[in-house]
Design an enzyme around this catalytic site. Structure first.
Site: not given
Ligand code: ADP
Ligand code: MG
Length: 400
Positions: A38, A203, A356, A380
């Protein structure tokens, strides 16, 4: 929205809101920056302003100090790194506004940079009360003649240094905010087709808004990560002890029906890597989508799914990816995420990474960032853009 090319900054004091919220490692000789991405992303705007003859004052936050001075969240180490990256000195003042900050700003000459202390040490920055925010914004505005918004990671927030101060000074978008906004406007309004979106992460509830809005524009949606199990459950598959948001199953069913009506393909995993515990040395198995037994947790997409997803991405001319395909932080569950990242990296199409953790995954897996058309600096903010929401920190730049 004005850009840096539209404003004359010679001899002016310009306040820049940057996103310098970098991960810090504490210990040893003090705090050190574990990923300076960043800070790097903030440099082009600062350099351009300096070249234009401005005195640059940078405001930013680090972590969540909740309105209190927290020494471990000081921006002092960031000033040091910024100075190395810029190749010229960056001053630091241990105050954000008030007499101490004003004194430091008074000494600032054109061509020089001053970083203010963590703006979130001041509770008014994130206050829900507009009058409190306006008060801090007025103090910030006191320091400068112009305002440049360049912290894309915070433009989805209504905060004193993001929106309120922009209303008090002549303002423009910085290089980073401009580049990010251009990319997201392009994929939202005028994507080259086929347009595929890959969604994963933890989620479903975080991403339903995105999916809802994408149904207006996308051709296919590929779903992996923890969120795929709620989709699989909605289609009647057993998911064992995998992540499941039972209260979202009905919504997910509605979304899938809507997608079908609109002729949008929703692609779900056909096999998964499972383990009995979320541990790097756990015994793993690969099972078909109807083979996830109670006591087992789905932690990555399987090899057949990797094939399937890769083929669905091969001819796409626009790909947007948000959210890892598995628990990529642990090697046995990182293959799906790596494969999707590689599919984007080798795609001749326009490829965008938002989120992120997805950006962190690319760096952790050692893939060259240059192989992607755009890696967003705002988790976000990029999600809210894809949800079709108006971002207050962008909208304010369109105001007179
Ligand atoms: P981003 O920051 O890219 O938007 P998220 O914050 O939504 O992504 O999700 C990232 C997290 O999701 C990671 O820490 C990863 O470990 C978790 N994750 C991915 N697949 C699974 C799974 N099958 N079960 C539990 N957690 C998961
Ligand atoms: Mg995240």
């Amino acid at each position: 929205m004005l850009t840096l090319d539209d404003i004359d900054v010679a001899g002016k004091r310009v306040l820049v809101r940057s996103d310098l919220n970098v991960p810090m490692k504490i210990g040893g000789a003090g705090a050190s920056i574990s990923d300076d991405g960043r800070i790097r992303a903030s440099i082009p705007t600062i350099r351009k302003l300096l070249d234009g003859g401005a005195a640059v004052i940078v405001a930013a936050h680090l972590g969540r100090p909740k309105g209190q001075a927290r020494p471990e969240m000081s921006l002092a180490p960031v000033a040091v790194r910024m100075s190395e990256l810029l190749g010229s000195p960056v001053g630091f003042v241990a105050a954000t506004t008030g007499p101490v900050a004003e004194e430091a700003v008074d000494k600032l000459e054109p061509g020089e940079v001053l970083l203010l202390e963590n703006v979130r040490f001041d509770p008014r920055e994130t206050s829900k009360d507009p009058a409190e925010r306006a008060q801090l914004a007025a103090e910030l505005a006191e320091l400068a003649d112009m305002y440049v918004s360049d912290g894309f990671g915070v433009v989805h927030r209504e905060q004193a240094s993001v929106t309120d101060v922009a209303r008090l000074l002549p303002h423009a978008a910085g290089q980073l905010v401009l580049a990010e906004a251009k990319v997201f406007r392009k994929v939202l309004s005028d994507p080259d087709r086929p347009y595929a979106v890959v969604l994963g992460g933890a989620k479903v509830s975080d991403k339903l808004g995105v999916i809802g809005n994408l149904l207006k524009s996308v051709d296919r949606i590929l779903i992996g990560g923890g969120m795929c199990f709620t989709f699989l459950a909605a289609r009647g598959h057993g998911v064992g002890d995998s992540l499941l948001e039972s209260d979202q199953i009905d919504t997910v069913r509605r979304v899938m029906a809507q997608a079908e009506e609109s002729g949008i393909e929703i692609v779900l995993p056909v096999d998964v890597v499972v383990a009995r515990a979320v541990e790097a040395d756990a015994d793993t198995r690969t099972v078909g989508i109807d083979g996830i037994e109670p006591g087992w947790i789905g932690l990555d997409i399987g090899p057949e799914t990797i094939e399937l997803f890769s083929s669905k991405l091969a001819d796409a001319r626009t790909i947007v990816w948000n959210g890892p395909m598995g628990v990529f932080e642990m090697a046995p569950f990182s293959n799906g995420t790596r494969a999707v990242a590689e599919a984007l990296a080798t795609s001749p199409g326009f490829t965008v990474v938002g989120g992120g953790d997805s950006a962190a995954a690319i760096r952790k897996l050692g893939l060259p960032e240059a192989d992607f058309s755009h890696i967003s600096t705002g988790g976000g903010a990029s999600l809210e853009f894809l949800e079709g929401k108006e971002l207050p920190g962008i909208a304010v730049l369109d105001e007179e």
